[in-house]
Structures are given as structure tokens and as C-alpha cells.
Design an enzyme around this catalytic site. Structure first.
Site, PDB file in Angstrom:
ATOM      1  N   CYS A 165      11.625   0.474  -4.501  1.00 17.66           N
ATOM      2  CA  CYS A 165      10.316   1.101  -4.549  1.00 17.66           C
ATOM      3  C   CYS A 165       9.284   0.183  -3.926  1.00 17.66           C
ATOM      4  CB  CYS A 165       9.936   1.411  -5.996  1.00 17.66           C
ATOM      5  SG  CYS A 165       8.322   2.152  -6.185  1.00 17.66           S
ATOM      6  N   GLY A 166       8.262   0.778  -3.306  1.00 14.15           N
ATOM      7  CA  GLY A 166       7.302  -0.055  -2.624  1.00 14.15           C
ATOM      8  C   GLY A 166       5.913  -0.071  -3.204  1.00 14.15           C
TER       9      GLY A 166
END
Length: 244
Positions: free
Chosen positions: A91-92
């Protein structure tokens, strides 16, 4: 025949800035101060190592906590952006509330990449022995800082590709190291988050062993970041020269 092999450790690492809970990352438990410094830099909470007044890492029963104290000059950035966010290794930008926050303008990278692709091949050939966690577990990413000639200067590893790069950037900050016209080599795909970390840290060129996304290419072009992707012992793809 029974076979045994090491298993990569992954645990939640909470990052606290000036007493405020900022993020929880799923990460490998090594080099946590490097992770905190690099994360603060690529989150744009700090500009230089001097913006960090103190940092302490503590192992807890179910994870780890890193407490970071930032200078008054940048403390307002934490207050403006803080929220309790949980991010996993794929996830960013968890917790970002708007497209404007997600797509903030990137700085133009400097200095320009002036090296040869032969340097990327040299770095790749040397990387295997420089990543003991990845070699032992086959479950961790490596991020390497390389000279313009392809010699590996520094490596950090983590189960998350973002964390590995943040650890590398943090280690360079803490050690007073610049990119010195070199490049970063990552054992991952070329995602837009990694492009942004490279641009924010003023890395001239980013090389990855897997393919880029369209957004990664677009963001690299905006930043003037050179990309070399799908790096193999005898081949690579030059997606962008500097200034494309």
C-alpha cells in the site's frame, strides 16, 4: 527429507512524530531508525537530517514503536497532516484524503544521470551477495545505493519495497551520504511511490528488476528522473532518459 529455511519476520511498526501517531507500517524489524528518517524525508515531513532532533526505537510485545522528535521549523507539517494510518507492504498512500494530496508536485531531480547502462549490470551482478535477508528467505526486497560506475555503496532490506527504499534513504541521511551522481537499484516493480521517493531524495536514476506502471512513468517524466526497468543480467529497458 525435512528441509528448513529462515522465514522473514514482519511486524507492525508505529511511527510517532512529536508525540502524535503518524503511521503504522508492516515492516522487517531491522534498521528501524533508518526507516523512520527515510519515511520522514519521503513523506516530506523533513528536509534535512538536522530537522530530526531525536529518534528512539522500542520493541514491544506485538511490534515496534519509533518515536521521532522534529524541530520546530517543521513541526507544523506533522500537525497539518497527522492521522493514524495503517499501511501494509503493498500500500502506498493510506489516509490521504484528496487527489491533490496524492499527486503533490515533485522536485526536479539533480544532478542529472550521466552514467552508462553497464553500471546497472555491474550493480545487479553484485547485489545477490549484498542482500542476506532476501537470499535466505526469498521474501524480502533490497534497495541499493550505487555509484555512477555501478559499485554498491549501501543496501537496506525489508519485506516491503517501500520500507526498503525508505531505510536506504534514511541510512544515507544519517550517514551524511548523497547520491553523488549514482543511482538506486531496487528488487521490485517500478511503482509510482518508489519514483516519488527517488525524486524527493534527489536520486538521478532509478533501476528496478520489474516493470513500471503508467503512473510511475508519468511521475518520473515530471521529475526528470531517469528509469531503467526490467533489469536482467544481459538486458534492461530504458524507459526515460533524464529530462524526458
Amino acid at each position: 527429507m525435512d528441509l528448513t529455511r529462515p522465514i522473514a519476520t514482519e511486524l507492525p511498526v508505529a511511527i510517532e512524530c512529536n508525540g502524535l501517531a503518524y503511521a503504522v507500517l508492516m515492516a522487517s524489524p531491522d534498521d528501524l531508525l533508518d526507516l523512520a528518517y527515510g519515511f520522514a524525508r519521503t513523506e516530506r515531513l523533513i528536509d534535512t537530517v538536522d530537522d530530526v532532533l531525536d529518534a528512539e526505537a522500542h520493541r514491544l510485545d506485538h511490534g515496534a514503536l519509533v518515536r521521532v522528535t522534529l524541530s520546530s521549523r517543521v513541526a507544523g507539517r506533522v500537525a497539518d497532516r497527522v492521522r493514524h494510518r495503517t499501511a501494509d507492504s503493498s500500500c502506498g498512500l493510506c489516509g490521504v484524503e484528496s487527489l491533490e494530496q496524492a499527486m503533490r508536485p515533485l522536485p526536479r531531480t539533480a544532478p542529472r544521470w550521466q552514467g552508462e547502462d553497464a553500471a546497472v549490470f555491474a550493480a545487479l551482478a553484485a547485489l545477490d551477495v549484498a542482500q542476506p535477508l532476501g537470499t535466505a528467505t526469498r521474501a524480502a526486497h533490497a534497495a541499493a545505493a550505487c555509484t555512477v560506475a555501478g559499485a554498491i555503496r549501501l543496501v537496506r532490506e525489508d519485506v516491503g519495497r517501500h520500507n526498503a527504499f525508505d531505510k536506504l534513504i534514511g541510512a544515507m541521511l544519517r550517514g551524511g551520504l548523497g547520491w553523488d551522481e549514482g543511482f538506486a537499484l531496487l528488487t521490485s516493480r517500478c511503482s509510482y511511490e518508489l519514483v516519488e521517493k527517488a525524486a524527493v531524495s534527489a536520486c538521478p536514476m532509478l533501476a528496478t528488476i520489474s516493470a513500471p506502471t503508467t503512473l510511475a512513468i508519468d511521475r518520473a517524466a515530471q521529475a526528470g528522473l531517469a528509469l531503467r526497468v526490467l533489469v536482467r543480467p544481459d538486458a534492461l529497458l530504458a524507459v526515460l532518459p533524464y529530462g524526458a
